[in-house]
Motif scaffolding. Sequence first.
Motif, mmCIF file in Angstrom:
data_model
loop_
_atom_site.group_PDB
_atom_site.id
_atom_site.type_symbol
_atom_site.label_atom_id
_atom_site.label_comp_id
_atom_site.label_asym_id
_atom_site.label_seq_id
_atom_site.Cartn_x
_atom_site.Cartn_y
_atom_site.Cartn_z
ATOM 1 N N THR A 11 0.849 -1.144 -0.230
ATOM 2 C CA THR A 11 -0.038 0.013 -0.563
ATOM 3 C C THR A 11 1.063 0.851 0.068
ATOM 4 O O THR A 11 1.792 1.649 0.594
ATOM 5 N N LYS A 12 0.247 2.063 -0.718
ATOM 6 C CA LYS A 12 1.439 3.326 -0.630
ATOM 7 C C LYS A 12 -0.014 4.481 -0.512
ATOM 8 O O LYS A 12 -0.616 5.256 -1.438
ATOM 9 N N LYS A 13 0.165 5.284 0.494
ATOM 10 C CA LYS A 13 -0.662 6.422 0.775
ATOM 11 C C LYS A 13 -0.358 7.886 0.301
ATOM 12 O O LYS A 13 1.178 7.930 0.939
ATOM 13 N N TYR A 14 -0.617 8.870 -0.283
ATOM 14 C CA TYR A 14 -0.025 10.350 -0.033
ATOM 15 C C TYR A 14 -0.748 11.313 0.398
ATOM 16 O O TYR A 14 -2.100 11.903 -0.384
ATOM 17 N N LYS A 15 -0.935 11.691 2.350
ATOM 18 C CA LYS A 15 -1.921 12.700 2.024
ATOM 19 C C LYS A 15 -2.944 11.315 2.365
ATOM 20 O O LYS A 15 -3.533 10.626 2.283
ATOM 21 N N GLY A 52 12.514 0.415 -4.063
ATOM 22 C CA GLY A 52 13.056 0.883 -3.148
ATOM 23 C C GLY A 52 13.059 3.071 -3.458
ATOM 24 O O GLY A 52 13.912 3.536 -2.434
ATOM 25 N N LEU A 53 12.735 3.228 -4.294
ATOM 26 C CA LEU A 53 12.872 4.505 -5.077
ATOM 27 C C LEU A 53 11.599 5.317 -4.000
ATOM 28 O O LEU A 53 11.521 6.585 -4.220
ATOM 29 N N THR A 54 10.292 4.690 -3.425
ATOM 30 C CA THR A 54 9.285 4.667 -2.311
ATOM 31 C C THR A 54 9.011 3.279 -1.259
ATOM 32 O O THR A 54 9.351 2.640 -2.383
ATOM 33 N N GLU A 55 8.840 4.365 0.110
ATOM 34 C CA GLU A 55 8.632 3.228 0.504
ATOM 35 C C GLU A 55 7.454 3.032 0.468
ATOM 36 O O GLU A 55 6.353 3.864 0.639
ATOM 37 N N PRO A 56 6.745 2.016 0.681
ATOM 38 C CA PRO A 56 5.389 1.641 1.092
ATOM 39 C C PRO A 56 5.115 2.474 2.425
ATOM 40 O O PRO A 56 5.447 2.658 3.695
ATOM 41 N N THR A 57 3.911 2.578 2.438
ATOM 42 C CA THR A 57 2.583 2.998 4.108
ATOM 43 C C THR A 57 2.538 1.568 4.413
ATOM 44 O O THR A 57 2.242 1.661 5.801
ATOM 45 N N LYS A 58 2.105 0.677 3.977
ATOM 46 C CA LYS A 58 1.664 -0.318 4.370
ATOM 47 C C LYS A 58 2.394 -1.637 3.712
ATOM 48 O O LYS A 58 1.822 -1.983 2.276
ATOM 49 N N GLY A 59 2.204 -3.007 4.016
ATOM 50 C CA GLY A 59 2.652 -3.587 3.711
ATOM 51 C C GLY A 59 4.075 -4.093 3.456
ATOM 52 O O GLY A 59 4.864 -3.671 3.760
ATOM 53 N N PHE A 68 12.398 -7.075 1.677
ATOM 54 C CA PHE A 68 12.433 -5.628 1.918
ATOM 55 C C PHE A 68 12.074 -4.882 3.045
ATOM 56 O O PHE A 68 10.892 -5.578 4.012
ATOM 57 N N PRO A 69 11.902 -3.865 4.076
ATOM 58 C CA PRO A 69 13.854 -3.647 3.243
ATOM 59 C C PRO A 69 15.371 -3.535 3.908
ATOM 60 O O PRO A 69 16.427 -3.020 3.644
ATOM 61 N N GLU A 70 15.093 -5.154 5.194
ATOM 62 C CA GLU A 70 16.854 -5.371 5.699
ATOM 63 C C GLU A 70 17.167 -5.840 4.244
ATOM 64 O O GLU A 70 18.982 -5.450 4.769
ATOM 65 N N ASP A 71 16.958 -6.099 2.937
ATOM 66 C CA ASP A 71 17.914 -6.687 2.271
ATOM 67 C C ASP A 71 18.194 -5.440 0.660
ATOM 68 O O ASP A 71 17.821 -6.128 -0.012
ATOM 69 N N ARG A 72 17.859 -4.622 1.240
ATOM 70 C CA ARG A 72 17.278 -3.922 0.001
ATOM 71 C C ARG A 72 18.596 -3.865 -1.161
ATOM 72 O O ARG A 72 18.439 -4.239 -2.197
ATOM 73 N N LEU A 73 19.693 -3.529 -0.671
ATOM 74 C CA LEU A 73 20.612 -3.540 -1.341
ATOM 75 C C LEU A 73 21.114 -4.447 -2.548
ATOM 76 O O LEU A 73 21.210 -4.754 -2.956
#
Length: 254
Positions: A11-15, A52-59, A68-73
């Motif tokens: 999930t990704k929320k913007y305001k 990894g260009l934008t972070e999830p709001t949830k999930g 993700f995010p522990e193994d991002r690289l």
Amino acid sequence: MDYMITTEHLTKKYKNFVSVNNVSLHIRKGSIYGFLGPNGAGKSTTMKMLLGLTEPTKGNFFIDGKHFPEDRLEILKEIGSFIESPSFYANLTGRENLDVIHRILGLPKDSVEDALELVGLTEFGNRLAKKYSLGMKQRLGLAGALLGRPPILILDEPTNGLDPSGIHEIRDLVKSLPGLYDCTILISSHMLSEIELIADDIGILNHGRLLFEGSLDELRQTAVRTGFAANNLEDVFLSMVDKDNADRKQRAKL
């Protein structure tokens, strides 16, 4: 089932705007997964979260068993991507542009020639990027994604703006890649007629919600069950989106 990419309620929320709403994807290893939806459906945002260009709001999501995010690289090392229109140094050649990328990524020198060959640009490698046609620029963007032959490719509308001949060329190239070196591809489009020629599985997104996920045969079966004409999958896709839009309007009135 051996999945290369899975998302759980992403999930990704913007305001006050929800761009991606509880999306759970299941992308099989070695497959081409067509990610479909109208412009603004949330396809690009989903892909940007996977990169990894934008972070999830949830999930959550897992790529090749890595979280993700522990193994991002570690995740990013396995992905080649083409997001929106690729940008290049206009006064460098195609080969020189790829050389910049290969140095940043620390890849072997021969990865540049390999990528040029994969996309059919070897003979144009010494031409300045500003003199490339739109189709050649799209191919150069794909070459950048293919450097080092990553096991995962995330391609956001790579045929955007191309004429029918250019679309055909890019489509055939993408279709050939899993056979060439056993990669997994997530490719987005707003046209099912384009995706159904190459995809093994598809996901249909509208207003951030996943309306369908499965094979093209399963889409036909779903169409029959829901009363849509199953002989034209493009019409099925549009009908599903239209019905979802109508349902959204009805819920908004309640």
